[in-house]
Design a protein around this motif. Structure first.
Motif, short mmCIF file in Angstrom:
data_model
loop_
_atom_site.label_atom_id
_atom_site.label_comp_id
_atom_site.label_asym_id
_atom_site.label_seq_id
_atom_site.Cartn_x
_atom_site.Cartn_y
_atom_site.Cartn_z
N LEU A 134 2.54 -7.77 9.48
CA LEU A 134 2.34 -8.84 8.20
C LEU A 134 2.19 -10.12 7.69
O LEU A 134 4.16 -10.29 8.10
N GLN B 263 2.70 -4.21 -4.93
CA GLN B 263 3.06 -3.11 -4.28
C GLN B 263 2.83 -3.65 -2.60
O GLN B 263 4.01 -3.63 -2.06
N GLN B 264 1.55 -3.75 -1.91
CA GLN B 264 1.65 -4.93 -0.60
C GLN B 264 2.02 -6.05 -0.82
O GLN B 264 2.64 -6.35 0.43
N SER C 78 4.99 -6.52 -1.70
CA SER C 78 6.34 -6.45 -1.61
C SER C 78 6.22 -6.58 -0.45
O SER C 78 8.12 -6.52 0.19
N ASN C 79 5.54 -5.79 0.58
CA ASN C 79 5.97 -6.23 2.06
C ASN C 79 6.26 -7.64 2.60
O ASN C 79 5.97 -7.58 3.67
N ILE C 80 5.66 -8.53 1.81
CA ILE C 80 5.77 -9.91 2.51
C ILE C 80 6.48 -10.69 1.76
O ILE C 80 6.23 -11.81 2.22
N ASN D 189 -1.91 -3.09 5.55
CA ASN D 189 -1.73 -3.48 4.71
C ASN D 189 -2.67 -2.97 3.38
O ASN D 189 -2.46 -3.48 2.87
#
Length: 530
Positions: free
Chosen positions: A41, A82-83, A85-87, A514
């Motif tokens: 990602l 929430q998505q 937070s992955n990046i 994602n």
């Protein structure tokens, strides 16, 4: 271990070692599992470290005619966060309600109005109040007791129109009884003189969503049947008055520090099930009743012809004007009678609905079964009709009784063709402004919410393994109030936003796997959730 079993094991191992993978699979339908390695990602040029969402009901997570903790947790901004937070996305705070009942109280007293009351639930045949299933309920979210402390990344305020985002008294409890404040913003505003935009900008957002601005500017007019109690926001006017300059000011302010963001346009609100569920041709009658109604309206036309002649209108002109009230009915389904403005061409102010006209979901359907939308017959009216059938001439007072028995649907319960045109014209004008402003700013990308919900209302909108429609209860996209999305609908909205972020700013949420699974989000909430 017994020696013979040792030798047997050795033999089996030998046979297995001699087989190639193709030999093992030969004669079976199984194929080797192919593992596709997805790219890592990446954020592209976007900075998600401080995401702030600005908007109204959709942004807040409003559904089933209420805002409550579970709905907020499934809001599209929270799903996006929430998505993100992955990046590198940071914490995302929301002004969570105090319960899953929904609604707001002040000093223990429930505020009036459907938008601040407890949520709706599915009652087996359709939407019903939560209290009808579990007994009396009172919201525990109280403006005098438990307001949360900000700042909040989710600045979605249910009911807010475009100009409300700039109004510095919108969060003032003292303005509530004057109709100038919003209880949802009262509980989250940083001060009584704060503005929604100001509280958002105070957080120095690096990324933002500005969603459904303009929706409430037409929705209030639509849900009130265009009766004049809730007007459409004009396009023209300075910031805080007209939509065009207000929207431009919002975007220029949000991007002034270099933040990138997403804006959405406005759906055609009349495509939503709040306006499409109750059919306008549900006056279903047998042949005998059809004959009686046809005879009644012929009597109305005849009586009004004589009224006009008595007012010195030439007979031919009087007959031409009155003939519109000789409405024919037939066995089967017929369209309802609605009240319309009195004009020179329609001096009695009623007519039959046309094919495109709509009824609101909140219309009293029990009243429709009792003559609302057609004729309210009393014994006195029946006596006058008997007199006419016998060839008698009614007095002016008796004639007025017959005309007064026409029981048209009130303006607040229906949208006629002129009102529908006003809503569409305003929506188209807003969307032209939104598109122009988005196209002129390289830090802003547009999500076409109008097309997404338009597709859901016609062929259905496909997302992953699901096809969502706007059918009430069964469609999956729209909640029980017929206006706001379900949690699954908000998940789909989040995915569509992520796709546009990919295209505009070079991220790869979709390619890296994602996006969220819409099936992980419910289409309704159980009555026991409190």
């Amino acid at each position: 271990m017994n020696t013979k079993y040792i030798w047997l094991l050795i033999i089996l191992i030998g046979f297995s070692a001699c087989n190639e993978p193709e030999d093992v699979l030969k004669g079976t339908s199984e194929e080797p599992e192919v593992v596709v390695e997805l790219p890592a990602l990446t954020a592209g040029s976007a900075d998600f470290s401080n995401y702030v969402a600005i908007g109204a009901s959709f942004t807040a997570g409003f559904t089933d005619s209420a805002l409550f903790k579970a709905s907020q947790e499934n809001s599209f901004p929270n799903i996006l966060a929430q998505q993100f937070s992955n990046i590198g996305g940071g914490a995302f705070t929301q002004p969570l309600m105090n319960d899953n009942i929904g609604g707001i109280a002040v000093g223990g007293v429930q505020l009036p109005g459907s938008s601040v009351g407890p949520r709706l639930v599915f009652g087996g045949a359709g939407p019903v109040p939560l209290s009808s299933v579990i007994g009396p309920v009172t919201s525990t979210t109280d403006l005098l007791i438990n307001n949360p402390t900000g700042p909040f990344n989710n600045m979605g305020v249910p009911g807010a129109k475009s100009f409300h985002l700039l109004f510095d008294g919108y969060g003032n409890l003292g303005n509530l009884n004057l109709g100038l404040a919003n209880p949802y913003f009262i509980r989250m505003a940083s001060s009584p003189t704060a503005t929604i935009l100001g509280d958002a900008m105070a957080q120095n957002p690096t990324f933002f969503t500005l969603s459904e601005i303009g929706g409430n500017d037409v929705l209030g007019y639509a849900t009130s049947g265009g009766d004049g109690s809730n007007t459409i926001t004009p396009s023209a006017g300075p910031p805080g008055v007209g939509f065009d300059q207000t929207f431009g000011f919002l975007v220029s302010t949000l991007t002034s520090g270099g933040a990138k963001g997403i804006v959405t346009n406005v759906p055609y609100v009349t495509d939503l099930p709040h306006f499409t569920t109750v059919p306008n041709n549900a006056l279903e009658i047998d042949a005998a009743t059809a004959g009686q109604l046809t005879g009644f309206f012929q009597a109305v036309a005849g009586i009004f012809t004589q009224v006009l002649i008595a007012q010195m209108v030439p007979p031919a002109q009087a007959q031409a004007i009155a003939s519109q009230y000789a409405i024919p009915f037939s066995e089967g389904k017929n369209r309802w009678i609605i009240d319309v403005p009195v004009t020179q061409t329609n001096p009695l102010g009623f007519r039959q609905m046309t094919e495109d006209e709509l009824l609101v979901l909140t219309i009293d359907q029990d009243a429709l079964a009792q003559g609302y939308g057609s004729v309210a017959l009393s014994n006195e009216v029946l006596q006058v009709l008997g007199l006419l059938q016998a060839g008698g001439t009614p007095t002016p007072q008796q004639g007025a009784l017959v005309i007064g028995a026409v029981n048209g649907i009130d303006d607040g319960d229906a949208l006629d063709s002129d009102e529908l045109a006003e809503i569409k014209n305003a929506t188209d004008a807003y969307n032209a402004t939104i598109a122009a402003i988005a196209n002129a700013n390289e830090n802003v990308a547009l999500v076409d919410l109008n097309s997404i919900l338009g597709e859901a209302s016609t062929t259905g909108f496909s997302s992953g393994d699901f096809t969502l429609t706007t059918n009430l209860v069964t469609g999956g996209a729209v909640g029980l109030d017929g206006i706001h999305l379900t949690a699954r609908g908000y998940a789909v909205m989040a995915n569509e936003i992520l796709k546009v972020i990919d295209a505009a700013f070079g991220s790869n949420f979709e390619a890296s796997g994602n996006l969220v699974n819409a099936g992980d989000y419910p289409t309704n909430y159980h009555p026991t959730l409190q």
